[in-house]
Design an enzyme around this catalytic site. Sequence first.
Site, PDB file in Angstrom:
ATOM      1  N   GLU A  81     -54.482 -21.585   2.295  1.00 43.61           N
ATOM      2  CA  GLU A  81     -55.470 -20.713   2.932  1.00 43.61           C
ATOM      3  C   GLU A  81     -54.914 -19.326   3.290  1.00 43.61           C
ATOM      4  O   GLU A  81     -55.448 -18.651   4.169  1.00 43.61           O
ATOM      5  CB  GLU A  81     -56.034 -21.388   4.190  1.00 43.61           C
ATOM      6  CG  GLU A  81     -56.860 -22.624   3.886  1.00 43.61           C
ATOM      7  CD  GLU A  81     -57.708 -23.018   5.079  1.00 43.61           C
ATOM      8  OE1 GLU A  81     -58.927 -22.814   5.033  1.00 43.61           O
ATOM      9  OE2 GLU A  81     -57.134 -23.529   6.063  1.00 43.61           O
ATOM     10  N   HIS A 102     -56.864 -24.850  13.538  1.00 40.95           N
ATOM     11  CA  HIS A 102     -57.885 -25.905  13.556  1.00 40.95           C
ATOM     12  C   HIS A 102     -58.044 -26.438  14.978  1.00 40.95           C
ATOM     13  O   HIS A 102     -58.223 -27.637  15.188  1.00 40.95           O
ATOM     14  CB  HIS A 102     -57.490 -27.036  12.596  1.00 40.95           C
ATOM     15  CG  HIS A 102     -57.302 -26.580  11.172  1.00 40.95           C
ATOM     16  ND1 HIS A 102     -56.573 -27.287  10.249  1.00 40.95           N
ATOM     17  CD2 HIS A 102     -57.754 -25.476  10.522  1.00 40.95           C
ATOM     18  CE1 HIS A 102     -56.586 -26.638   9.085  1.00 40.95           C
ATOM     19  NE2 HIS A 102     -57.288 -25.538   9.225  1.00 40.95           N
TER      20      HIS A 102
HETATM   21 ZN   LIG Z   1     -57.835 -24.178   7.779  1.00 44.37          ZN
END
Ligand SMILES: [Zn+2]
Length: 236
Positions: A81, A102
């Site tokens: 990412e 997260h």
């Molecule tokens: Zn992520």
Amino acid sequence: MNDTTDADESRIADLIAGNHILANEGVLDGFGHISVRSVTNPRHFFMARSRAPGLVSRDDIMEFDERSAPVDQRGRKMYGERFIHGEVLAARSDVNAVVHSHSPEVLPFTVTKAPFKALIHMAAFLGDTAAPVFEIRDVLGDDNKMLVMENRTGAALAAVMGKRAVVLMRGHGMTVAAESVKLVVLRAIYTQLNARIEAAALRLGEPTFLNAFEVDRDDPVDRPWEVWAANAGEAP
Ligand SMILES: [Zn+2]
């Protein structure tokens, strides 16, 4: 050896400490990452190879270009990412550091209509209007992998973020931006705290959020950074 300037080495030192602090403060676990823009080449940025943030050291730091491609990969595995960082940094000349997390406390606000706003004064940077929420289905459709794994999705995320400090990502997490590593670390930590307190307040009744005047303040970063760094075992 590397050919980065002292200014870049200073940013990289903060980046490594930032990795350890965010792991120690519970904002990043085995996943999530933090980046910083290069001084030498402002279109480029530095970020660790794919490794748990709490374990990152100088040898793990890689340089990426404006497409989030590695400058000198040398076989190292990269964060899938990384495009979040490359595209936010490309879209925001006011931003030099990015965190993607997260954070479990933030996640409920990504999947409900509850507006996520500044409720505590240390999270004034969240603003007095609801944080934008990125819906990956708007970019990739129903059959998506929930992750920002290419430039196009990263650019769409940056567009939804606009000029805000924080963008929520539905069912996934958050991305935080600031002008320095220290400031983005502070914002990531206090975003998570604001989420914890807002969830608690919502259970008791209707919260009173900060107003437009109350969110207009600078973040005092040096004092908390010092203690976070000490708690994470960083040398003073
Ligand atoms: Zn992520």
